[in-house]
Design an enzyme around this catalytic site. Structure first.
Site, PDB file in Angstrom:
ATOM      1  N   HIS A  71       1.110  -1.374  -0.341  1.00 34.08           N
ATOM      2  CA  HIS A  71       0.142  -0.136   0.127  1.00 34.08           C
ATOM      3  C   HIS A  71       1.531   1.996  -0.300  1.00 34.08           C
ATOM      4  O   HIS A  71       1.923   1.755  -0.077  1.00 34.08           O
ATOM      5  CB  HIS A  71      -0.696  -0.265   0.721  1.00 34.08           C
ATOM      6  CG  HIS A  71       0.185   0.264   2.416  1.00 34.08           C
ATOM      7  ND1 HIS A  71       0.409   1.065   2.869  1.00 34.08           N
ATOM      8  CD2 HIS A  71      -0.357  -1.031   3.438  1.00 34.08           C
ATOM      9  CE1 HIS A  71       1.178   0.598   4.278  1.00 34.08           C
ATOM     10  NE2 HIS A  71       0.812  -0.632   4.658  1.00 34.08           N
ATOM     11  N   HIS A 122       3.965   1.407   2.456  1.00 35.78           N
ATOM     12  CA  HIS A 122       5.290   0.822   2.174  1.00 35.78           C
ATOM     13  C   HIS A 122       5.865   1.688   0.340  1.00 35.78           C
ATOM     14  O   HIS A 122       7.423   1.799   0.868  1.00 35.78           O
ATOM     15  CB  HIS A 122       4.658   0.355   1.378  1.00 35.78           C
ATOM     16  CG  HIS A 122       4.169  -0.858   2.272  1.00 35.78           C
ATOM     17  ND1 HIS A 122       2.880  -1.544   1.691  1.00 35.78           N
ATOM     18  CD2 HIS A 122       4.334  -1.845   3.796  1.00 35.78           C
ATOM     19  CE1 HIS A 122       2.285  -2.219   3.147  1.00 35.78           C
ATOM     20  NE2 HIS A 122       3.487  -1.675   4.008  1.00 35.78           N
ATOM     21  N   CYS A 182       1.429 -10.906  20.080  1.00 32.33           N
ATOM     22  CA  CYS A 182       0.648 -10.297  19.104  1.00 32.33           C
ATOM     23  C   CYS A 182       1.687 -11.016  18.163  1.00 32.33           C
ATOM     24  O   CYS A 182       2.246 -10.518  17.192  1.00 32.33           O
ATOM     25  CB  CYS A 182       0.560  -8.440  19.781  1.00 32.33           C
ATOM     26  SG  CYS A 182       0.178  -8.013  18.296  1.00 32.33           S
ATOM     27  N   CYS A 236       2.332  -8.098  15.646  1.00 36.14           N
ATOM     28  CA  CYS A 236       3.359  -6.734  15.606  1.00 36.14           C
ATOM     29  C   CYS A 236       4.396  -8.285  15.393  1.00 36.14           C
ATOM     30  O   CYS A 236       5.913  -7.442  15.217  1.00 36.14           O
ATOM     31  CB  CYS A 236       3.379  -6.622  17.273  1.00 36.14           C
ATOM     32  SG  CYS A 236       2.434  -5.171  17.448  1.00 36.14           S
ATOM     33  N   CYS A 246      -4.556  -5.543  22.248  1.00 38.30           N
ATOM     34  CA  CYS A 246      -2.899  -4.715  21.298  1.00 38.30           C
ATOM     35  C   CYS A 246      -3.273  -3.186  20.555  1.00 38.30           C
ATOM     36  O   CYS A 246      -4.328  -3.489  20.335  1.00 38.30           O
ATOM     37  CB  CYS A 246      -2.219  -5.695  20.392  1.00 38.30           C
ATOM     38  SG  CYS A 246      -1.036  -4.330  19.094  1.00 38.30           S
ATOM     39  N   HIS A 279      -3.090  -3.468  16.963  1.00 38.81           N
ATOM     40  CA  HIS A 279      -4.096  -4.460  16.031  1.00 38.81           C
ATOM     41  C   HIS A 279      -5.020  -5.110  16.608  1.00 38.81           C
ATOM     42  O   HIS A 279      -5.701  -4.863  15.638  1.00 38.81           O
ATOM     43  CB  HIS A 279      -3.423  -5.491  15.881  1.00 38.81           C
ATOM     44  CG  HIS A 279      -1.632  -5.292  15.491  1.00 38.81           C
ATOM     45  ND1 HIS A 279      -0.538  -5.165  15.412  1.00 38.81           N
ATOM     46  CD2 HIS A 279      -1.525  -5.504  13.657  1.00 38.81           C
ATOM     47  CE1 HIS A 279       0.383  -5.250  14.546  1.00 38.81           C
ATOM     48  NE2 HIS A 279      -0.285  -5.648  13.447  1.00 38.81           N
ATOM     49  N   LYS A 338     -11.759  11.608   0.013  1.00 39.35           N
ATOM     50  CA  LYS A 338     -12.679  12.433  -0.864  1.00 39.35           C
ATOM     51  C   LYS A 338     -12.746  11.298  -1.535  1.00 39.35           C
ATOM     52  O   LYS A 338     -12.551  11.308  -3.672  1.00 39.35           O
ATOM     53  CB  LYS A 338     -11.790  13.273  -1.323  1.00 39.35           C
ATOM     54  CG  LYS A 338     -12.076  14.331  -0.230  1.00 39.35           C
ATOM     55  CD  LYS A 338     -10.924  15.644   0.203  1.00 39.35           C
ATOM     56  CE  LYS A 338     -11.172  16.879   0.770  1.00 39.35           C
ATOM     57  NZ  LYS A 338      -9.257  17.034   1.486  1.00 39.35           N
ATOM     58  N   LYS A 356     -16.017  11.156  -4.252  1.00 46.97           N
ATOM     59  CA  LYS A 356     -15.832  12.391  -4.881  1.00 46.97           C
ATOM     60  C   LYS A 356     -15.228  13.270  -5.815  1.00 46.97           C
ATOM     61  O   LYS A 356     -15.919  13.400  -6.823  1.00 46.97           O
ATOM     62  CB  LYS A 356     -16.204  13.416  -4.029  1.00 46.97           C
ATOM     63  CG  LYS A 356     -16.238  14.842  -4.032  1.00 46.97           C
ATOM     64  CD  LYS A 356     -16.286  15.985  -2.992  1.00 46.97           C
ATOM     65  CE  LYS A 356     -15.006  16.559  -3.206  1.00 46.97           C
ATOM     66  NZ  LYS A 356     -14.788  18.027  -1.978  1.00 46.97           N
TER      67      LYS A 356
END
Ligand code: MSP
Length: 504
Positions: A17, A20, A125, A128, A142, A145, A294, A297
């Site tokens: 995403h 990164h 966790c 993590c 956590c 998360h 947004k 839009k």
């Protein structure tokens, strides 16, 4: 001079995403800049594959973890490609060369007496990939998360982090720029000063990971396996070469603030324990929060911000990421923001500057850039050049870009002030008009070279539009390097108007 820069290696439990992309773009900008300074540069990125969350997602899909990783890694290989990043090697922690090296590295620490066996009981966790203390949890969950950690009790191997407290403090105290920005260095230093606990470097009864060389019932803890990539890659990235000689410890690690402790505390200690020099420098950047309210839009049905590359091109996205939020701080970005800066800064400030300059050179000088340098004029640009590289040296990417943009605005102001179209009306002003046109062409040319690490497509396009050699060497930012041209034509818009796809 050599320069080695790394991004964290990304978990392959999902696809990339914009967060990164952020670190990868930043690393690419500094890598390109050091290359243009003529330094021998190595830029490493890649994937962290031995996480339990990776094994879990694979199981959900009914796949063996390696089979799953082999499929999803293609999305991760595509990330730097899409971003026009010039990494020299893409490491996967499932590479045989990496696994072999991890075993060697751990064996060295074991042989030095800094790894021992103990029973561990604690809350883990998976998000993590770390054990948590009760006081780190909020209502038993956590805080990052929002999930309940699992109780794990097993025999593990432990690294004597506690014996490295003084060495780490000495490292921080003798080397003020070790971690940047300063507030992050303080955070890491206080964590160390608060007392360090030994940590587990292995996990029991898990098939997914690098086996501990002296006890194959255990695998290396994913963070240890992952951190070691920064050295392991140097041993097998180039056949028959050991790049450690040239690049270790001359490394700069870029990372997000979420993984500060692992990088700024655990990693230097592990290196010292294995007989390596600690890394030269770490830069901890902030988090980029995306305001996606947004989306519907204005940018139609684009959901993934990385898809903005398909609409605007990669340079505008790189530009926006670095320009919007000061690199090193947290901040929010928006999908609309990319388009706003595209119009206002890239198309208007920079694009129009080039269009006007080339149109005037075509019209008033028949496409020949008049070579008319002015005595003493080189100082402004020499100061800018020095300032930009100094800022890039301390990873102030946003500051460096702002300095360059101030010069874009200055050149626009110069056009308004000197009014070349008025000068052109009277032959008596010919020498003055020559100076103005030269100053513009030479300034834009210098900008093209200096901006090219940020805008790697645009820099060479500007040079081509000005009929200048495609040579991005940093020394070419200097004043007066413009070469004569014949038949220069008005440049096509660098950043044409974009019709946005309409909302579905
Ligand atoms: N696999 C570990 C890192 C091991 S490095 C030896 C990991 N991977 S990750 O996939 O979760 O990616 C972490 C990195 O991605 C962050 O440190 C940061 O560099 C980047 N980012 C992920 N989301 C981000 C934002 N929203 N904003 C900025 N950077 C972020 O942790």
């Amino acid at each position: 001079m050599s320069f080695y820069v790394t991004t964290p290696i990304y978990y392959v439990n999902s696809t990339p995403h914009i967060g990164h992309a952020y670190t990868t773009v930043a690393a690419d900008i500094v890598a390109r800049h050091h290359r243009q300074r003529g330094e021998s540069t190595f830029f490493l990125t890649g994937t962290d594959e031995h996480a339990s969350k990776v094994a879990r997602v694979a199981a959900e899909e009914g796949l063996d973890p390696k089979e799953y990783a082999d499929r999803i890694v293609e999305h991760w290989r595509a990330l730097p490609e899409r971003l026009n990043a010039t990494h020299d090697f893409f490491i996967r922690t499932t590479d045989e060369g990496h696994k072999r090296f991890v075993q060697e590295f751990l064996q060295r620490i074991y042989d030095n007496g800094d790894i021992y066996e103990d029973t561990y009981a604690g809350l883990y966790c998976v998000g993590c990939e770390a054990f948590k203390n009760e006081d780190e949890l909020v209502d038993g969950l956590c805080p990052i998360h929002g999930t309940k950690p699992e109780w794990i009790e097993e025999k593990n191997y432990f690294f004597k982090l506690s014996s490295y407290q003084d060495k780490l403090l000495a490292l921080y105290d003798s080397n003020p720029g070790f971690v940047l920005p300063a507030n992050k260095a303080n955070e890491a230093r206080s964590f160390i000063a608060g007392g360090l606990e030994d940590f587990s470097v292995s996990r029991a009864g898990q098939p997914w990971g690098v086996p501990i060389p002296w006890d194959e019932t255990q695998v290396t803890y994913v963070w240890v396996d992952a951190l070691i990539n920064y050295v392991s890659a140097l041993t097998y990235a180039r056949d028959g070469e050991d790049l450690r000689e040239e690049f270790w410890p001359d490394v700069r690690h870029l990372l997000g603030k979420d993984i500060l402790r692992f990088h700024c505390v655990f990693w230097p200690a592990l290196l010292l324990a294995a007989g390596y020099e600690p890394p030269k420098q770490l830069f901890v950047h902030g988090f980029l929060l995306l305001d996606d309210k947004k989306i519907s839009k204005s940018v139609g049905n684009i959901i993934d911000p990385l898809d903005l590359i398909d609409i605007y091109g990669v340079d505008p996205l790189r530009f926006y990421l670095i320009r919007e939020v000061p690199f090193g701080q947290d901040g929010s970005a928006s999908l609309d923001g990319v388009g706003e800066r595209y119009d206002r800064e890239l198309a208007n400030d920079l694009g129009n500057l080039l269009s006007r300059a080339t149109a005037m050179i075509a019209k008033y000088r028949d496409g020949r850039i008049p070579i008319a340098p002015v005595e003493g004029e080189g100082e402004r640009i020499a100061a800018l050049q020095a300032e930009v590289s100094a800022k890039l040296d301390r990873f102030d990417l946003t500051g460096a870009l702002e300095d360059l943009w101030a010069y874009v605005r200055e050149l626009n102001g110069y056009v308004t002030k000197t009014k070349p179209w008025e000068l052109a009306k009277d032959e008596a002003n010919a020498a003055e008009l020559d100076t103005v046109l030269f100053t513009l062409a030479d300034g834009i040319r210098a900008l093209a070279v200096a901006l090219s690490p940020f805008l790697p497509d645009t820099g060479p396009r500007i040079l081509a539009a000005l009929g200048q050699p495609d040579d991005l060497a940093w020394e070419n930012v200097a004043y007066g390097r413009t070469v004569a041209t014949e038949g220069l034509e008005p440049a096509a818009p660098l950043f044409p108007r974009i019709e946005l796809p309409t909302a579905a």
